[in-house]
Scaffold this motif. Structure first.
Motif, PDB file in Angstrom:
ATOM      1  N   ASP A   1       0.765  12.162   1.266  1.00 31.05           N
ATOM      2  CA  ASP A   1       0.271  13.361   1.967  1.00 31.05           C
ATOM      3  C   ASP A   1       0.879  14.511   1.174  1.00 31.05           C
ATOM      4  OD1 ASP A   1      -0.254  15.615   3.551  1.00 31.05           O
ATOM      5  OD2 ASP A   1      -0.195  14.461   5.408  1.00 31.05           O
TER       6      ASP A   1
ATOM      7  N   HIS B   1       0.616   5.455   0.546  1.00 29.33           N
ATOM      8  CA  HIS B   1      -0.112   6.771   0.557  1.00 29.33           C
ATOM      9  C   HIS B   1       0.626   8.054   0.592  1.00 29.33           C
ATOM     10  CE1 HIS B   1      -3.303   9.320   2.569  1.00 29.33           C
ATOM     11  NE2 HIS B   1      -2.457   9.940   3.475  1.00 29.33           N
TER      12      HIS B   1
ATOM     13  N   ARG C   1       4.001   7.416   2.757  1.00 25.84           N
ATOM     14  CA  ARG C   1       4.128   6.168   3.436  1.00 25.84           C
ATOM     15  C   ARG C   1       3.848   4.903   2.648  1.00 25.84           C
ATOM     16  NH1 ARG C   1       1.130   2.549   6.229  1.00 25.84           N
ATOM     17  NH2 ARG C   1       1.894   1.856   8.210  1.00 25.84           N
TER      18      ARG C   1
ATOM     19  N   ALA D   1       0.908  -1.167  -0.124  1.00 25.68           N
ATOM     20  CA  ALA D   1       0.020  -0.027  -0.020  1.00 25.68           C
ATOM     21  C   ALA D   1       0.608   1.278  -0.019  1.00 25.68           C
ATOM     22  CB  ALA D   1      -1.030  -0.127   1.306  1.00 25.68           C
TER      23      ALA D   1
ATOM     24  N   GLU E   1       1.404   7.413  -7.936  1.00 26.94           N
ATOM     25  CA  GLU E   1       0.876   8.083  -6.633  1.00 26.94           C
ATOM     26  C   GLU E   1       1.444   9.505  -6.516  1.00 26.94           C
ATOM     27  OE1 GLU E   1      -2.020   6.811  -5.493  1.00 26.94           O
ATOM     28  OE2 GLU E   1      -1.886   5.322  -7.017  1.00 26.94           O
TER      29      GLU E   1
ATOM     30  N   GLU F   1       8.111   6.041   5.910  1.00 27.57           N
ATOM     31  CA  GLU F   1       7.969   7.359   5.536  1.00 27.57           C
ATOM     32  C   GLU F   1       9.052   8.160   4.997  1.00 27.57           C
ATOM     33  OE1 GLU F   1       5.620   9.145   8.711  1.00 27.57           O
ATOM     34  OE2 GLU F   1       4.157   7.659   8.847  1.00 27.57           O
TER      35      GLU F   1
END
Length: 470
Positions: A107, A105, A114, A103, A127, A210
């Motif tokens: 920000d 993510h 992350r 996965a 992404e 991260e």
């Protein structure tokens, strides 16, 4: 029942692994199982893995269960995401395959990504691109993101401007040898955080990472391919030109010998060419002005220079898109004078007779050589050049490839240094504590060994370029 050989546990039975299967959501596979081989496959098909049991982790809970299972039986733990870099065969080990944990993510407000422990760059770049951001990524989209960061991460596009990828990690989630899941930062556990970034997989299984992103969405770049007969002129001219490039402009050079196969572009099929790789973060017209001296060397066989989205930056470097067998070797250089150019040409030029399919020379400098105030354990920052070579596609020629790679490294030995980024180590490098002490430097290695003693005193994580507990 578990059977033991001279080197430790040789096999596990279904009864031995029943409790582990009950505690994990992912598959738990023994050598006799149909899916075992697929679970253990690596990107480098020369590096087969044969663990006692393979666990396909789907969560941090699965990783914890696998680590505790190994610790209870004093079995070594091996970690697999992509298998680009394999140091040992994992005989008798618990193999944790992280590929299902992928996965990502982003920000955009905090410019932070992350990613889970099994993510590859090809899953991350689309992404980050959605937000006009870029990580300090490498040449190949199939490389695992976590292993890349833990071994340094020297980007050929953003590295000289921003430093190593490891320099921009903000937090690490890791299962340590006690089976506990920790969130490690420079403030919470500064010693472990320092050791993880450069110490590779010696301290646990990273389940998430991260790291900082940068406002880069496009590059101008690609490759200029020159016929191998011009190798001497190309290499000498490129060497004199590349040392004056600004940090936002990067270039490396490759000796390419491509086989006559259908998936090789027609102009390169069955030929020897010099591949000048070039990228710029600036405007196209400015980049072309800088590139002009290289375009003037000779007619090109192929020219792929164009504007690219950063998510497609891997196309500049032509890394294999799917698993292949290969052997490799690398070295770091303090300098690369004209004498070194000639020494390298003697090993790799058109009259050398070498069968190595790929050799890359990359200048470093810029932020890659600037100190990081002790933020991590990545060695080799004094290097000014990086040389990497490989021979692949024909496993039967592995002894020939190894001999020619040794000759290549020996040829530039007068300008080499001992410290080198861990991501560049082959299975034949850093095989003993003494060799790793030289690669890391004595002071850095001693600190790593002391931290290893604190977090992994039984050396559970030893299927790697192993730092033994002090």
């Amino acid at each position: 029942m578990t059977s033991y050989g001279a080197a430790g546990p040789a096999s596990l039975s279904r009864a031995d692994t029943a409790d582990l299967s009950a505690r994990t959501a992912g598959p738990v596979l023994l050598p006799e199982d149909a899916d075992y081989a697929a679970e253990c496959v690596t990107f480098n098909l020369m590096t087969a893995l044969r663990p006692a049991v393979a666990v396909g982790a789907t969560s941090a809970a699965d990783v914890r269960a696998a680590v505790r299972f190994a610790a209870e039986r004093d079995l070594p733990v091996a970690v697999l995401t992509t298998g680009h870099q394999v140091a040992r065969s994992a005989e008798g080990a618990v193999l944790i395959n992280m590929s299902r944990m992928n996965a990502v993510h982003v920000d955009p407000t905090r410019r932070l990504a992350r990613v889970e422990g099994g993510a590859r760059w090809q899953q991350v770049l689309p992404e980050t691109d959605k937000h006009g951001l870029a990580p300090v990524s490498g040449t190949s989209p199939t490389v695992g993101v976590v292993g890349y960061h833990l071994g340094g991460g020297g980007s050929p596009i953003l590295g000289r401007k921003y430093g190593y990828a490891a320099d921009h990690v903000q937090a690490i989630e890791i299962v340590t040898a006690d089976g506990e899941l920790r969130r490690v930062t420079a403030d919470s556990e500064p010693d472990l955080f320092w050791a993880l970034l450069g110490g590779k997989g010696n301290f646990g299984v990273v389940t998430a990472l991260e790291f900082t992103l940068f406002p880069v969405q496009r590059i101008y770049g690609g490759g200029l391919f020159f016929a191998g007969e011009h190798a001497a002129k190309v290499l000498h001219t490129w060497r004199d030109w590349v040392v004056d490039l600004p940090e936002e402009t990067n270039s490396s050079i490759g000796f390419l010998r491509r086989p006559p196969l259908p998936d090789v572009p027609e102009p390169l099929r069955g030929t020897f060419v010099m591949h000048v790789r070039f990228t710029s973060l600036g405007p196209a017209d400015e980049a072309e002005r800088r590139l002009a001296p290289i375009r003037e060397i000779a007619p090109t066989v192929l020219d792929t220079i164009t504007e690219l989205p950063y998510r497609e930056a891997g196309s500049v470097f032509l890394d294999p898109p799917r698993p292949v067998p290969w052997v490799e070797r690398s070295t770091a250089l303090r300098d690369f004078p004209r004498e070194a150019v000639d020494a390298l040409l003697a090993q790799l030029g058109p009259d050398s007779g070498t069968q190595l399919g790929f050799v890359e020379l990359r200048p470093l400098g810029g932020a890659l050589t600037r100190p990081t105030a002790g933020a991590n354990a990545v060695p080799g920052r004094s290097a000014r050049w990086q040389l990497f070579g490989s021979g692949g596609g024909r496993p039967e020629l592995a002894p020939v490839f190894r001999e020619q790679l040794t000759a290549m490294v020996d040829a530039v030995a007068p300008w080499a240094q001992d410290e080198i980024m861990p991501n560049l180590l082959s299975d034949r490098q850093g095989r003993t504590p003494q060799e790793l002490r030289v690669i890391y430097g004595s002071e850095r290695y001693d600190r790593l060994a002391a931290i290893k003693r604190r977090y992994d005193p039984r050396n559970l994580f030893r299927v790697n370029h192993n730092i033994t507990p002090a």
